[in-house]
Design a protein around this motif. Structure first.
Motif, PDB file in Angstrom:
ATOM      1  N   LEU A   1     -60.353  21.746  -1.222  1.00 36.79           N
ATOM      2  CA  LEU A   1     -61.155  20.720  -2.119  1.00 36.79           C
ATOM      3  C   LEU A   1     -62.160  21.529  -3.155  1.00 36.79           C
ATOM      4  O   LEU A   1     -62.155  21.048  -4.359  1.00 36.79           O
TER       5      LEU A   1
ATOM      6  N   LYS B   1     -55.346  20.036  -4.727  1.00 30.15           N
ATOM      7  CA  LYS B   1     -56.869  18.963  -3.942  1.00 30.15           C
ATOM      8  C   LYS B   1     -55.578  18.363  -3.264  1.00 30.15           C
ATOM      9  O   LYS B   1     -56.060  17.454  -2.016  1.00 30.15           O
TER      10      LYS B   1
ATOM     11  N   ASP C   1     -55.663  23.628  -8.213  1.00 29.17           N
ATOM     12  CA  ASP C   1     -56.504  22.118  -9.008  1.00 29.17           C
ATOM     13  C   ASP C   1     -54.915  21.857  -8.226  1.00 29.17           C
ATOM     14  O   ASP C   1     -54.968  20.587  -7.616  1.00 29.17           O
TER      15      ASP C   1
END
Length: 100
Positions: free
Chosen positions: A45, A54, A51
């Motif tokens: 995270l 995540k 991204d």
């Protein structure tokens, strides 16, 4: 003065003690795996460049909570079973009081 030792009783007692220790080792393994998943999930995270992973971090955190829950639940369940084994049966108590 020598004491007479009931070998069967000692073996049974030692087997229960080994089972208790194995149960404790198992719950500690669940906790260790849960902490690894927690650290891995938090690390995933924190990565800003990726991204798109995540979801993997959140999945790791979810599995972390699941592991700790299952480990503690199994520990408590087996501990209760072992405690029931250690308690004398009501029928045995009635038989000994009837004889007296």
């Amino acid at each position: 003065k020598t004491r007479i030792i009931d070998e069967k009783l000692i073996r049974e007692h030692l087997a229960l003690e080994r089972t208790k220790l194995a149960n404790e080792r198992t719950v500690l393994s669940y906790i260790r795996a849960s902490l690894y998943l927690l650290i891995g999930g938090l690390a995933l995270l924190q990565i800003k460049e990726y991204d798109h992973v995540k979801w993997l971090g959140y999945l790791s955190l979810f599995i972390c909570v699941l592991f700790i829950t299952v480990g503690i639940w199994r520990y408590i369940a087996l501990n209760r079973k072992l405690n029931k084994l250690l308690q004398p049966d009501d029928r045995e108590q009635e038989n000994t009081t009837d004889k007296d």
